[in-house]
Design a protein around this motif. Structure first.
Motif, mmCIF file in Angstrom:
data_model
loop_
_atom_site.group_PDB
_atom_site.id
_atom_site.type_symbol
_atom_site.label_atom_id
_atom_site.label_comp_id
_atom_site.label_asym_id
_atom_site.label_seq_id
_atom_site.Cartn_x
_atom_site.Cartn_y
_atom_site.Cartn_z
ATOM 1 N N GLY A 94 0.801 -1.217 0.000
ATOM 2 C CA GLY A 94 0.000 0.000 0.000
ATOM 3 C C GLY A 94 0.826 1.255 0.000
ATOM 4 O O GLY A 94 0.281 2.367 0.059
ATOM 5 N N ASP A 95 2.127 1.114 -0.079
ATOM 6 C CA ASP A 95 3.000 2.287 -0.029
ATOM 7 C C ASP A 95 3.701 2.446 -1.373
ATOM 8 O O ASP A 95 3.259 3.212 -2.229
ATOM 9 N N VAL A 96 4.767 1.706 -1.582
ATOM 10 C CA VAL A 96 5.364 1.655 -2.925
ATOM 11 C C VAL A 96 4.537 0.615 -3.678
ATOM 12 O O VAL A 96 4.871 -0.556 -3.729
ATOM 13 N N LEU B 119 2.726 -12.533 -3.878
ATOM 14 C CA LEU B 119 1.343 -12.108 -4.003
ATOM 15 C C LEU B 119 0.676 -12.128 -2.633
ATOM 16 O O LEU B 119 0.757 -13.118 -1.902
ATOM 17 N N HIS C 72 3.940 -3.819 2.062
ATOM 18 C CA HIS C 72 5.259 -3.194 2.127
ATOM 19 C C HIS C 72 6.030 -3.554 3.395
ATOM 20 O O HIS C 72 7.212 -3.897 3.340
ATOM 21 N N PHE D 208 3.818 -0.235 9.846
ATOM 22 C CA PHE D 208 2.357 -0.300 9.772
ATOM 23 C C PHE D 208 1.917 -1.316 8.722
ATOM 24 O O PHE D 208 2.569 -1.493 7.691
ATOM 25 N N ASN D 209 0.794 -1.937 9.000
ATOM 26 C CA ASN D 209 0.190 -2.823 8.006
ATOM 27 C C ASN D 209 -0.447 -1.955 6.923
ATOM 28 O O ASN D 209 -1.435 -1.269 7.176
ATOM 29 N N ASP D 210 0.115 -1.994 5.746
ATOM 30 C CA ASP D 210 -0.408 -1.140 4.670
ATOM 31 C C ASP D 210 -1.044 -1.973 3.560
ATOM 32 O O ASP D 210 -1.187 -1.506 2.428
ATOM 33 N N TYR D 211 -1.406 -3.199 3.891
ATOM 34 C CA TYR D 211 -1.907 -4.107 2.852
ATOM 35 C C TYR D 211 -3.120 -3.531 2.136
ATOM 36 O O TYR D 211 -4.043 -3.018 2.753
ATOM 37 N N GLN D 212 -3.109 -3.685 0.839
ATOM 38 C CA GLN D 212 -4.270 -3.352 0.033
ATOM 39 C C GLN D 212 -4.511 -4.481 -0.966
ATOM 40 O O GLN D 212 -3.599 -4.868 -1.696
ATOM 41 N N GLY D 213 -5.748 -4.922 -1.000
ATOM 42 C CA GLY D 213 -6.106 -6.026 -1.865
ATOM 43 C C GLY D 213 -7.193 -6.834 -1.209
ATOM 44 O O GLY D 213 -7.649 -6.497 -0.108
ATOM 45 N N PRO D 214 -7.607 -7.900 -1.837
ATOM 46 C CA PRO D 214 -8.636 -8.743 -1.234
ATOM 47 C C PRO D 214 -8.174 -9.264 0.127
ATOM 48 O O PRO D 214 -7.070 -9.812 0.252
ATOM 49 N N ALA D 215 -9.034 -9.077 1.115
ATOM 50 C CA ALA D 215 -8.640 -9.447 2.481
ATOM 51 C C ALA D 215 -8.240 -10.916 2.578
ATOM 52 O O ALA D 215 -7.282 -11.264 3.276
ATOM 53 N N LEU E 130 -6.741 -12.693 0.605
ATOM 54 C CA LEU E 130 -5.463 -13.017 -0.046
ATOM 55 C C LEU E 130 -4.268 -12.405 0.666
ATOM 56 O O LEU E 130 -3.132 -12.528 0.199
ATOM 57 N N GLN E 131 -4.515 -11.736 1.786
ATOM 58 C CA GLN E 131 -3.398 -11.180 2.546
ATOM 59 C C GLN E 131 -2.652 -12.325 3.219
ATOM 60 O O GLN E 131 -3.235 -13.073 4.001
ATOM 61 N N VAL F 120 -14.514 -12.117 -1.957
ATOM 62 C CA VAL F 120 -13.215 -11.546 -1.642
ATOM 63 C C VAL F 120 -13.085 -10.139 -2.194
ATOM 64 O O VAL F 120 -12.643 -9.216 -1.520
ATOM 65 N N ALA G 298 -14.521 -7.569 -0.214
ATOM 66 C CA ALA G 298 -13.863 -7.279 1.060
ATOM 67 C C ALA G 298 -12.470 -6.695 0.856
ATOM 68 O O ALA G 298 -11.593 -6.841 1.667
ATOM 69 N N ALA G 299 -12.297 -6.026 -0.263
ATOM 70 C CA ALA G 299 -10.972 -5.528 -0.586
ATOM 71 C C ALA G 299 -10.555 -4.368 0.314
ATOM 72 O O ALA G 299 -11.389 -3.735 0.950
ATOM 73 N N VAL G 300 -9.264 -4.121 0.328
ATOM 74 C CA VAL G 300 -8.640 -3.007 1.011
ATOM 75 C C VAL G 300 -8.819 -3.091 2.519
ATOM 76 O O VAL G 300 -9.827 -2.673 3.063
ATOM 77 N N VAL G 301 -7.854 -3.646 3.170
ATOM 78 C CA VAL G 301 -8.007 -3.826 4.605
ATOM 79 C C VAL G 301 -7.210 -2.831 5.438
ATOM 80 O O VAL G 301 -7.505 -2.663 6.603
ATOM 81 N N ALA G 302 -6.222 -2.190 4.885
ATOM 82 C CA ALA G 302 -5.373 -1.354 5.740
ATOM 83 C C ALA G 302 -4.731 -0.231 4.955
ATOM 84 O O ALA G 302 -3.532 -0.074 4.956
ATOM 85 N N PRO H 202 -3.085 3.075 3.891
ATOM 86 C CA PRO H 202 -2.455 4.205 4.576
ATOM 87 C C PRO H 202 -3.339 5.446 4.437
ATOM 88 O O PRO H 202 -4.114 5.553 3.492
ATOM 89 N N TYR I 263 2.696 10.566 8.529
ATOM 90 C CA TYR I 263 2.638 9.105 8.376
ATOM 91 C C TYR I 263 3.843 8.672 7.539
ATOM 92 O O TYR I 263 4.104 9.255 6.479
ATOM 93 N N THR J 86 7.036 7.070 -0.502
ATOM 94 C CA THR J 86 6.859 8.084 -1.540
ATOM 95 C C THR J 86 7.107 9.448 -0.916
ATOM 96 O O THR J 86 7.373 9.565 0.278
#
Lengths: 737, 208
Positions: A410-412, A445, A449, A457-464, A466-467, B12, B15-19, B21, B73, B77
């Motif tokens: 979720g960052d780079v 996959l 970051h 920090f947990n910056d995960y983005q995507g289907p929950a 699949l984390q 799924v 339920a995307a995007v869990v955290a 920034p 934060y 970037t």
């Protein structure tokens, strides 16, 4: 391993030393007591004479007593007959495949997992009847000459029956008892073995037997690469590095080394540079993993907030301090124990760009190290690097470069929203000129970051669902680094299969089967070791390869160009054919490839040049290329699954042989990671993965094809060849020695 | 590998995007408050990497600023650059969890060119790498801050803060790091780990 035969006489001559007292007996045929090369009644008579005379040459069971058991043993050997012919060297250790080519003759296998001994009847006539298969601790050819006896490392040979049918598929025997095979290599990571089919069941490698591993090892068994090595570790939590240019607020280093360092020499060193808002104490999983395998690990504070120039300066100078102060660091414990020429850099995010920039600064003479030089850095690994400084400055160039990133970052984040976030860009700048070292990409996959450190920090983005989480991401990373560093510092090339083969082909122990990793590998840019069919860098017409080969096709919408998403999102639009390609960044990078789609049976074909370099595929170990699905394209979105297609070789006489890339264990082109954002639709950046096919696989089962005279290579798509429709990117068709 | 079957896929994706920034706040953005200020001098200057000209810092101010956490934060970037008057400030902690940033700004603290904190704006400008920010860029960012109505803190406030602390006279930048560590413990206690590292840096422990 190329097939070759060796004269049994060589072994017989060596074995003769063992049997020097056996007058007249053939040394590899002890029952031939009159030495005439045949087993006849006269051998029985000779046995009778020796036995009657009390001559211990008749002591066939070797217990020093002449009795009925010697006669029985003599009789057994007589029935078995004299070995005849040559020892046959051939590939045997394999992954069993469900379809042609039926066996994947790889070298790396996991500890405790069943593998197959497969005979290609097109190469070797399978032995008839029940024969013993031995898995033997690896010996060199000289060692086999000196001692041809067979001792199975499992404690028993496996009686095996090869049907003798016309296909390799008919002649595969899964090996049991693999749990008895030792894969504990101490601080190394694999144990080599040879495979022998003892065709005459005499417990000796001799004429008629088949061996995989007469010269090099036939196979390697690898331990769970995510587990710690055996070395006890000593850690120094923090100490101050005083060196010109290191800011006072960024002057701390953390160190872990094998506790018995005093008894070691030539120890490799791994240096870790964190990213922005991160900390030098957040990488203890690397410290522990590497130090337990006998290496020294130092992580340092990195001055990342000001920027990449500053971060790279910090990396360069902390490295300088380290190599210049071994007399005082850790009380001098490391002094005289390390091998400076085996230094690896691993950097994360801004630090990941920092290590690439640091390499370039030395190469360009911008920074002149005091206590080391560029040749000492034998691995530059970037974790999800930013790309602030772009082509000319953040460029790992000739280095042995590795990249690792997560698709849920979720960052780079890897999207084209900004040049800064396109983490593949730095990877693509390595290995583009003659003399450049190899490059390796590990795309994890479902990782984010900060999964690659302990505490961000947990910056995960995507289907929950699949984390994969931090622990699992680090398991993947540990495997990659372990084999990369082993390769770099100890020359263990076989371990590299864990980052060269598709994950479906080599599922590392310690990593969940559901965890998906996309591996990409490009061999060193050494034109004496490889021939490039098409890397699309020159010959920019769609009808001509970079090699000059003619390209024909009937796939749709074929475009050749820079691997650069032309806008700042991943939405599919026809005016951006390279959508999802985040490889050639910001207009400066010139990495090129092709994209096309198909919805029906289609092909693209390279008509080779007719010169030996291109037509004689017997000189090559692999045909390698990379390919990916095109994210969010309607033809990709229509079928969300691995894409497969067929690779066909055609020789000068028009004979052909085809292999579906999906044959190698469910592998194929990975579907894009189903992440949303960055425009409309689902699917993240395009995931290039490398496929390497042994040309001899096309010859399996005696397929008629003249590998020394290959005229064309063709990729065939559509329902007759695999997936019915799709959008594909292709690059880097190479032949590797 | 096929990630999921079709039915599960629909679930799924929903339920995307869990955290994610936090989104970057708009800039220019003022700091919310200044809660600590202390002048310092150094016998041995240190080159600052926090602006393109790489000035040597021999004196200046240690500041503690209350800020919108989303501005600080930690991102790989570009981040908003912290400006104090006509220069950049060095951020010595993250400050996201506490909303307090400990910063050092290099400046003259005496004489004609002395920085008067009550006459300068303190704000976050356009996201960028500080090492690429030069005087021209600072002037541009300052104009944007002016246009946004960002003002200096009052002289009363600044005088009060400065009146609480004497000038630190240290041999080198490492000498003020123990004070920075104390400020982190006081204003941003979530960053104890960082404070410990500054303790080590200021202690000048070596090779042990």
């Amino acid at each position: 391993m190329p097939m070759h035969n060796r004269r049994a006489a060589l072994l017989a001559a060596a074995a003769g030393l063992v049997f020097a007292g056996a007058a007249n007996a053939q040394v590899d045929c002890p029952a031939d007591l009159d030495g005439d090369g045949e087993l006849t009644v006269f051998d029985f008579l000779e046995f009778q004479n020796l036995f009657g005379a009390g001559d211990l040459r008749a002591d066939f069971d070797g217990n020093g007593v002449l009795d009925i058991f010697d006669f029985l043993e003599f009789q057994n050997l007589f029935v078995l007959g004299c070995p005849s012919g040559d020892i046959i060297s051939a590939e045997l250790a394999a992954r069993s495949l469900d379809e042609f080519p039926f066996a994947d003759y790889v070298s790396a296998f996991n500890e405790g997992q069943t593998f197959t001994v497969a005979i290609d009847p097109g190469v070797v006539t399978p032995p008839s009847g029940l024969v013993d298969v031995y898995i033997v601790a690896d010996k060199t050819a000289a060692e086999w000459d000196a001692d041809p006896s067979l001792t199975d490392a499992r404690g028993f040979a496996q009686p095996s029956n090869f049907s003798g049918g016309p296909s390799t598929d008919d002649n595969k025997v899964d090996q049991g008892g693999v749990g008895f095979l030792n894969a504990d290599a101490g601080e190394n990571i694999g144990v080599p073995y040879d495979i022998v089919i003892d065709a005459n069941n005499n417990g000796v490698l001799d004429g008629g037997d088949i061996i995989d591993g007469l010269d090099d090892a036939g196979m390697w068994l690898f331990k769970d690469l995510t587990t710690l090595g055996p070395a006890a570790r000593t850690r120094i939590d923090t100490y101050t590095a005083s060196f010109p240019g290191i800011p006072g607020s960024r002057n701390q280093q953390r160190l872990t080394y094998p506790s018995d360092i005093a008894s070691r020499t030539d120890v490799p060193v791994v240096i870790i540079a964190h990213g922005n808002g991160q900390d030098y104490r957040w990488y203890d999983y690397m410290h522990d993993h590497f130090a337990s395998h006998g290496w020294v690990v130092m992580s340092h504070q990195n001055d990342t907030v000001p920027g990449i120039e500053t971060a790279s300066e910090t990396i360069l100078r902390h490295t300088d301090y380290f190599w210049g102060n071994l007399g005082t660091i850790a009380g001098g414990a490391l002094n005289g124990r390390l091998d400076k020429s085996q230094t690896s850099w691993i950097g994360h995010s801004r630090g990941g760009e920092g290590v690439a920039r640091a390499w370039r600064k030395i190469e360009d003479g911008i920074y002149n190290p005091v206590n080391y030089d560029l040749s000492d850095i034998n691995l530059v690994s970037s974790i999800a690097p930013t790309d602030f400084l772009l082509t000319s400055r953040s460029n790992p160039g000739a280095s042995n470069h590795h990249h690792i990133a997560g698709s849920g970052d979720g960052d780079v984040n890897g999207s084209p929203v900004s040049p800064i976030t396109q983490y593949f860009a730095i990877y693509e700048r390595a290995n583009i000129d003659e003399g450049d070292d190899q490059r390796t990409n590990t795309y994890v996959l479902g990782a984010d970051h900060n999964d690659f450190n302990c505490c961000g920090f947990n910056d995960y983005q995507g289907p929950a669902a699949l984390q994969i989480g931090r622990a699992e991401a680090q398991q993947v990373a540990k495997v990659a680094w372990l084999v990369l560093i082993q390769d770099a510092v100890r020359g263990n090339e076989v371990g590299m299969e864990f980052v060269q083969r598709e994950k479906e082909s080599i599922q590392p122990l310690g990593i969940r089967e559901s965890t998906n990793v996309v591996n990409e590998y490009k061999a060193p840019f050494d034109l004496s070791e490889k021939t490039i069919i098409d890397d699309f860098q020159t010959g920019t017409s769609t009808g001509v390869a970079s090699s000059g080969a003619t390209v024909t096709f009937d796939v749709s919408n074929l475009n050749e160009g820079r691997l650069d998403d032309a806008n700042t999102n991943l939405s599919w639009i026809t005016s951006d054919p390279f959508n999802g390609m985040t490889r050639a960044n910001n207009g400066q990078d010139q990495h090129r490839g092709i994209v096309f789609d198909y919805n029906g049976n289609r092909f693209i074909q390279w008509d080779l040049l007719g010169t030996t370099a291109f037509s004689d595929w017997t000189q090559y170990e692999y045909f390698s290329f990379r390919a990916c699905q095109g994210t969010r394209h309607p033809d990709t979105a229509a079928i969300i699954e691995n894409q497969t297609f067929v690779v066909t070789l055609v020789d000068g006489d028009g004979n052909s042989s085809s292999i579906n890339i999906g044959a190698y264990g469910g592998a194929g082109l990975n579907e894009p990671f189903p992440r949303t954002g960055s425009g409309s639709g689902s699917g993240w950046g395009n995931e290039f993965e490398t496929f390497r096919i042994d040309p001899t696989d096309f010859l399996r089962d005696g397929t008629t094809l003249d590998l020394s005279n290959i005229d064309r290579v063709r990729f065939e798509f559509g329902p007759a060849s695999g997936t019915s429709r799709g959008r594909i990117g292709v690059d880097d068709l190479e032949l590797l020695r | 590998m096929k990630f999921l079957n079709t039915t599960l896929a629909a679930t799924v994706l929903a339920a995307a995007v869990v955290a994610a920034p936090p989104q970057l706040p708009a800039t220019p953005a003022p700091v919310q408050d200044i809660v600590f200020a202390q002048p310092f001098t150094l016998d041995r200057g240190e080159v600052s990497n926090w602006r393109a000209e790489r000035p040597e810092i021999t004196s200046g101010y240690i500041l503690v600023l209350k800020v919108d956490p989303d501005l600080v934060y930690p991102r790989q970037t570009a981040e908003p650059v912290l400006y104090v008057g006509d220069t950049t400030a060095q951020r010595l902690n993250v400050g996201y969890r506490s909303g307090h940033v400990v910063a050092v700004v290099g400046a003259d603290i005496t004489g004609e060119d002395a920085l008067d904190l009550s006459e300068v704006k303190i704000w976050f400008g356009t996201p960028e790498l500080p090492e690429r920010v030069d005087a021209n860029r600072i002037a541009q960012e300052s104009a944007l801050a002016d246009a946004a109505g960002i003002k200096p803190f009052s002289a009363t406030k600044i005088d009060t803060l400065l009146g609480q602390n004497e000038t630190l006279d240290e041999a080198a930048m490492t000498g003020i790091l123990d004070d920075v560590a104390s400020l982190i413990r006081r204003f941003s206690p979530q960053e104890e780990e960082l404070a410990v590292s500054y303790d080590a840096s200021s202690g000048q422990a070596s090779g042990s």
